[in-house]
Design an enzyme around this catalytic site. Structure first.
Site, short mmCIF file in Angstrom:
data_model
loop_
_atom_site.label_atom_id
_atom_site.label_comp_id
_atom_site.label_asym_id
_atom_site.label_seq_id
_atom_site.Cartn_x
_atom_site.Cartn_y
_atom_site.Cartn_z
N SER A 229 0.94 -1.21 0.00
CA SER A 229 0.09 -0.06 0.10
C SER A 229 0.83 1.19 0.04
CB SER A 229 -1.06 -0.12 1.16
OG SER A 229 -0.13 -0.09 2.53
N MET A 230 0.41 2.24 -0.71
CA MET A 230 1.48 3.42 -1.13
C MET A 230 0.47 4.77 -1.01
SD MET A 230 3.62 2.14 -4.29
CE MET A 230 2.25 1.89 -5.43
N GLY A 231 -0.47 4.48 -0.16
CA GLY A 231 -1.19 6.02 0.23
C GLY A 231 -1.80 6.48 -1.05
N ALA A 232 -1.81 7.68 -1.27
CA ALA A 232 -2.47 8.25 -2.33
C ALA A 232 -1.98 7.87 -3.49
CB ALA A 232 -2.27 9.77 -2.15
N GLY A 234 -1.76 4.62 -4.46
CA GLY A 234 -2.37 3.30 -4.66
C GLY A 234 -1.76 2.30 -4.22
N GLY A 260 -5.12 0.99 6.02
CA GLY A 260 -4.50 -0.15 5.80
C GLY A 260 -5.51 -1.44 6.15
N ASP A 261 -6.08 -1.24 7.11
CA ASP A 261 -6.86 -2.62 7.66
C ASP A 261 -7.99 -2.57 6.90
OD1 ASP A 261 -5.10 -2.62 9.78
OD2 ASP A 261 -6.37 -1.01 11.12
#
Length: 313
Positions: A229-232, A234, A260-261
Site C-alpha cells: 500500500s502506497m497511500g495516495a 495506490g 490499511g486495515d
C-alpha cells in the site's frame, strides 16, 4: 468464515480537536472509544459487508474487559483468550481544522499534513507481557478455529513476550488462505509460513528490506503474493499472475488510521475474484476509510464514487 487474529488488541481512543496546541490546553471536540487493533478493524469492515467473521486474540485486565464489551455491543463474534497482563490503549489525535465538509477530490497532502493543515498523531502503548503458557494456550485455540476458517487474517503489532516469528508459525497451520499484515521482524519472518498474501505499506517494506526488490524478496522466501500500500499513490501487487498497479483518481483527506486495515478487508473478501477486481475493492476501501472518523469504519459514498474510477495496469 473469515478469522481475524489480533494478538495486541487495544481500546482505541480518538480525539477530534480543531488544532493542537502542544504548549497549551486543548479542548477536545469529540471522543470515540472502541475495541481496536488491526484485526478488529478488519473484522468491522468485513461485517459491514455482511461477511461471516470471527475475532480472536489476547485480552487482559480492565481494558481487556472494555474491549470484550465493545465487541459484543458491535455484534462482532469473538473467541478471545484472556491473559494476566492488561491490554493496551491507543490514542489518535486528529485535527479537524480545514477538513472539507464532504470528503472528495483534494490536492495531495504532504506526508504528515492534510488539506488545510489537518494532521493526525498516533500514540500506541506497547501492550502487555504474554507468558509462554498463555501463548501456547492461544495457539491451541487458534489451531482449532483456523481449521474451520475459509480465510485467516494475521495483522498488527506483537505484545511483549511473543516471538517475532509467530505469524510464520500461525500462517503454516491452516489449509485456508492466510493474509499477513505486519512490520519489522514479524514481516521479515512471515514468508516462512507461506502465506497467500503479505501486505506491508511502502515504509514498512523499505525498513524490512532496504533498497528496491523487497516485494520480490518476500515472494522468494515463501509468500505467494505481496501487496504494497502506497497511500495516495495506490497499490502495487506482485503476484504469481504478474505485477499489478492500482492508481487512485484523487486523494481523500481525513484520518488515515485504519486505512490499511480496510484495504486488507478488501483483499480477504471473495478470494475467487481476479487480482484486478480484488485490488480495486481493496484500494477503494482504503481510501474510503480515510474519510471516516475512526479506524474500522469507511465512508460508503466515497467508496461508491472512487471504486469505478480506480485504474488497474
Amino acid at each position: 468464515m473469515i478469522l481475524t487474529v489480533t494478538l495486541n488488541m487495544a481500546l482505541d481512543v480518538t480525539y477530534e480537536v480543531p488544532s493542537v496546541d502542544w504548549d497549551g490546553v486543548n479542548r477536545v471536540g469529540a471522543v470515540h472509544r472502541r475495541a481496536g487493533g488491526k484485526g478488529v478493524n478488519v473484522a468491522r469492515v468485513l461485517a459491514t459487508f455482511g461477511r461471516d467473521v470471527l475475532v480472536t486474540g489476547l485480552v487482559g485486565g480492565p481494558t481487556g474487559r472494555a474491549i470484550e464489551d465493545d465487541l459484543e455491543a458491535a455484534g462482532l463474534r469473538a473467541a478471545l483468550c484472556r491473559i494476566a497482563g492488561g491490554s493496551r490503549t491507543t490514542l489518535a489525535v486528529c485535527e479537524t481544522a480545514g477538513t472539507p465538509t464532504t470528503p472528495g477530490r483534494q490536492e495531495a497532502p504532504t506526508p504528515h499534513e492534510g488539506a488545510g493543515g489537518r494532521r493526525t498523531a498516533l500514540f500506541n502503548e506497547p501492550g502487555p507481557h504474554v507468558t509462554p503458557d498463555e501463548l501456547a494456550g492461544f495457539v491451541r485455540r487458534y489451531t482449532s478455529l483456523a481449521r474451520e476458517a475459509d480465510v485467516v487474517v494475521l495483522s498488527g503489532s506483537l505484545p511483549r513476550g511473543v516471538p517475532a516469528d509467530i505469524y510464520a508459525t500461525l500462517a503454516g497451520i491452516p489449509d485456508a488462505p492466510v493474509i499477513v499484515d505486519a512490520d519489522g521482524d514479524p514481516l521479515r519472518h512471515a514468508p516462512k509460513g507461506r502465506p497467500s498474501v503479505v501486505k506491508p505499506n511502502a515504509e514498512e517494506l523499505a525498513r524490512a528490506f532496504p533498497g528496491s526488490g523487497g516485494a520480490q524478496e518476500l515472494r522468494s522466501q515463501g509468500a505467494e503474493a505481496v501487496v504494497v500500500s502506497m497511500g495516495a499513490d495506490g497499490l502495487l501487487a506482485v503476484t504469481g499472475e504478474g505485477t499489478f498497479r492500482a492508481r487512485m483518481p484523487y486523494t481523500v483527506v481525513g484520518n488515515p488510521t485504519g486505512a490499511g486495515d480496510a484495504l486488507v478487508a478488501g483483499l480477504a473478501m471473495d478470494q475467487a475474484r481476479s487480482w484486478p477486481d480484488r485490488l480495486r475493492t481493496a484500494a477503494a476501501l482504503g481510501a474510503a476509510a480515510v474519510a471516516a472518523p475512526v479506524a474500522g469504519a469507511f465512508d460508503r459514498d466515497v467508496y461508491a464514487d472512487i471504486h469505478p474510477q480506480i485504474v488497474i495496469t
